[in-house]
Design a protein around this motif. Structure first.
Motif: not given
Length: 128
Positions: A61-77, A108-119
């Motif tokens: 729901r956070n992805w659909r509504e806010h385009r959020v990637i959780p911090l844990r998912a970012k760190c894993t990625a 490019m993937v790192v840049i894409y992930i980094h550009r999305h908020p964590s919350v």
């Protein structure tokens, strides 16, 4: 693709997402996002089931509504991308053009992930 094709794709992605929840080298979130998309095209009931799922629902729901990637998912990625880059450097050292292309794609993937908020961004109504 037919509704049946989307339905099968969705269940395959749910399965891969579940596997990814237990294996640190495999992503979960992207498979669940793809599953929700495919369920939206094939089975609205299953889409709602996924959106309301206790484990996967909030992130979806956070992805659909806010385009959020959780911090844990970012760190894993970031960790997996770093390991992939190091592995590529080791395996492709004799082929600099392939290594360069691989590292550009990973960057490019790192840049894409980094550009999305964590919350989700909260609307500040107190500054009216």
């Amino acid at each position: 693709m037919s509704r049946t094709g989307y339905f099968v794709l969705a269940w395959c992605c749910v399965g891969l997402g579940i596997i990814g929840a237990f294996l640190p080298v495999m992503p979960t979130t992207i498979f669940i996002i793809i599953a929700a998309w495919a369920f939206a095209k094939s089975s609205p009931e299953r889409e709602q089931w996924l959106l309301n799922h206790a484990r996967f629902g909030p992130a979806l729901r956070n992805w659909r509504e806010h385009r959020v990637i959780p911090l844990r998912a970012k760190c894993t990625a970031y960790s997996m991308i770093t390991l992939s880059g190091l592995f590529s450097m080791y395996m492709l050292n004799a082929k600099p053009y392939l290594l360069t292309l691989t590292l550009i794609c990973l960057t490019m993937v790192v840049i894409y992930i980094h550009r999305h908020p964590s919350v989700p961004r909260q609307l500040d109504n107190s500054s009216s």
